[in-house]
Design an enzyme around this catalytic site. Sequence first.
Site, short mmCIF file in Angstrom:
data_model
loop_
_atom_site.label_atom_id
_atom_site.label_comp_id
_atom_site.label_asym_id
_atom_site.label_seq_id
_atom_site.Cartn_x
_atom_site.Cartn_y
_atom_site.Cartn_z
N ARG A 54 0.86 -1.19 0.00
CA ARG A 54 0.00 0.00 0.00
C ARG A 54 0.90 1.23 0.00
NH1 ARG A 54 -4.80 -2.09 2.46
NH2 ARG A 54 -5.46 -3.54 0.83
N LYS A 161 -4.93 -20.76 -2.40
CA LYS A 161 -6.26 -21.24 -2.09
C LYS A 161 -6.94 -20.27 -1.12
CE LYS A 161 -7.38 -24.37 0.99
NZ LYS A 161 -7.44 -24.30 2.44
N ASP A 190 -2.07 -25.96 -4.19
CA ASP A 190 -2.60 -26.72 -3.06
C ASP A 190 -1.36 -27.21 -2.32
OD1 ASP A 190 -3.30 -28.94 -1.41
OD2 ASP A 190 -5.25 -28.91 -2.38
N HIS A 191 -1.15 -26.70 -1.12
CA HIS A 191 0.15 -26.96 -0.50
C HIS A 191 0.37 -28.45 -0.20
CE1 HIS A 191 -2.02 -26.80 3.39
NE2 HIS A 191 -1.01 -27.49 3.87
N LYS A 195 4.10 -31.55 -0.44
CA LYS A 195 4.59 -32.50 0.56
C LYS A 195 5.23 -33.69 -0.15
CE LYS A 195 0.83 -31.38 3.80
NZ LYS A 195 1.25 -30.99 5.13
N GLU A 229 -6.58 -32.67 12.84
CA GLU A 229 -5.73 -31.58 13.33
C GLU A 229 -5.99 -31.34 14.81
OE1 GLU A 229 -4.92 -28.24 10.54
OE2 GLU A 229 -6.95 -28.72 9.93
N HIS A 253 -7.38 -30.44 -0.33
CA HIS A 253 -6.34 -31.32 0.21
C HIS A 253 -6.73 -32.81 0.18
CE1 HIS A 253 -4.81 -27.52 1.21
NE2 HIS A 253 -5.32 -27.40 2.42
N LYS A 353 -10.96 -30.35 13.22
CA LYS A 353 -10.09 -29.50 14.04
C LYS A 353 -10.30 -29.84 15.51
CE LYS A 353 -9.12 -25.81 10.99
NZ LYS A 353 -7.78 -26.11 10.51
N LYS A 358 -2.62 -34.77 15.87
CA LYS A 358 -2.45 -34.34 14.48
C LYS A 358 -2.04 -35.58 13.69
CE LYS A 358 -0.75 -31.38 11.12
NZ LYS A 358 -1.67 -30.72 10.24
C1 BG6 Z 1 -5.10 -25.13 5.15
C2 BG6 Z 1 -6.40 -24.92 5.88
O1 BG6 Z 1 -5.30 -25.08 3.78
O2 BG6 Z 1 -4.57 -26.40 5.51
C3 BG6 Z 1 -6.16 -24.98 7.38
O3 BG6 Z 1 -6.96 -23.67 5.54
C4 BG6 Z 1 -5.48 -26.27 7.75
O4 BG6 Z 1 -7.37 -24.83 8.09
C5 BG6 Z 1 -4.26 -26.53 6.88
O5 BG6 Z 1 -5.11 -26.18 9.10
C6 BG6 Z 1 -3.73 -27.94 7.12
O6 BG6 Z 1 -2.49 -28.10 6.49
P1 BG6 Z 1 -1.45 -29.17 7.03
O7 BG6 Z 1 -0.33 -29.12 6.04
O8 BG6 Z 1 -1.05 -28.73 8.40
O9 BG6 Z 1 -2.16 -30.50 7.07
#
Ligand code: BG6
Length: 503
Positions: A54, A161, A190-191, A195, A229, A253, A353, A358
């Site tokens: 900004r 995302k 998509d992270h 992995k 999680e 995911h 959640k 985890k």
């Molecule tokens: C994100 C979600 O895309 O992925 C979160 O918005 C979630 O809510 C996270 O906690 C989980 O990612 P990971 O890699 O920790 O399983």
Amino acid sequence: MTSAAPTEIKPASCAFVIFGATGDLTHRLVIPSLYNLAAAGLLPDRFCVVGIVRRGMSNDALRDSLMQGLKRFATRPVEDAIAERLLECVTAIEADPKQPESFDGLKDKLERLESTRNTGGNRLFYLATPPDAFAPIARELGRVGLLQEQDGAWRRMVVEKPFGTDLASAKALNEELLKLLTEHQIYRIDHYLGKETVQNILVLRFANGIFEPIWNRNHIDHVQITVDEKLGVGHRGSFYDKTGALRDMVPNHLFQLLSLVAMEPPIRFDAHSVRSEKADVLSAIQIQSEADALKNSVRGQYTGGRIGDAEIVDYRSTEEVSPDSTTETYAALKLAIDNWRWAGVPFYLRTGKALGAKRTEVAIKFKQAPFAMFACTAVTRLSQNYLVIGIEPTQGITLQFNTKVPGPAITIDGVEMKFQYKDYFNAEPSTGYETLIYDCMIGDNILFQRADGVEAGWKAVEPFLDAWKNAGATGLEHYQAGSEGPQAAVDLLKRDGRSWRKF
Ligand code: BG6
């Protein structure tokens, strides 16, 4: 121990333009990943990072803030020389999609910077912004001509995302982007695809001769995909209450995991072949009626509890969450994939959640061996055969099978054969974004979602979204934070004579 072979090549020179440069994602993931790439010698020789800010933020202020973020979120000790070289590449430029004229200024400044830094005109626009800014930013970049590929220089756009909130909005966003860019220029992140263990699913299935012949309904009883999680919703109440567990996790995911496990073998290991097979299997998910969707799903919301030393407040008392919210923080679904490989093999998915642990895994449950042969012995039951792809916290593969317990009598017990990454490979700790960012720079879309894959995912979850919306509070289960989730998720499998794999 085996070290990964350094086969990577340096990407071509480019400008890396970050929208949302002052935000959390940039500080937590993007800059630490660029740092790791710099440390591995995998950034282009001629490179510049533009942070879109900004009005009124100086280069120094932006660099200081990114340096603080790097020190906080780096996955390895920060070496000053590498960090300084990286941050020296950073320039702050003002632009705001709410003030379209600011993009004319951005064009001039960016072109001048590119010529000083000699980056050759290749540009990567990284949209690390809230989703409602994706289309406006793309439109403005298009209007001022910054997306136009010319003179051999590429233009690419990375979109974070969430990609849409339902089928209609995902389609609308795809349409907008595809007016300005070709599919090949778009990198939908998509992270989960960053992995290693997720990428390894393809290698496990298709680089080994032993799995593919039994990877079908003749041998597999069902598949379980779990993403549990421990964290509650924390400070994300405003986003989460509009989103819920299903939208937040499943079409992206969990469906990445499902598509890699269930896809047909691609003809080639390239973006087109792999993404086509993934999109095909997602579109083979049976679309359920709302009534079936209600029968084949469970949604839950957590109530207050303890997880370790942490006190988790009731979801409805979370900051910026409506006190009578019916948003689910837990979702379990039973899906069917209607093709020759999978007909009759249920896929059970669950995510939530504020659970006790985890844990992310895919468990392939093979058909039970007949018991008749052991009926005349003291054995009363056989353990189940699972192949487990562990993603968190254990990264590896486990095979569960039955073994004779040593001794004169026939006694049988379930044992495990375990492969863990850490026992074989000596990888540097990473954010999980390095490969994704590197792939954008070298122009490989294999680990990114294609428009048809995203839309097929939304289409499959839509009956559940609609059914839950229409049901309101009816059918919403409650589970205590720190527990394993609602009992109804156990019952979802129990009624089919099955159970979730015990950890
Ligand atoms: C994100 C979600 O895309 O992925 C979160 O918005 C979630 O809510 C996270 O906690 C989980 O990612 P990971 O890699 O920790 O399983």
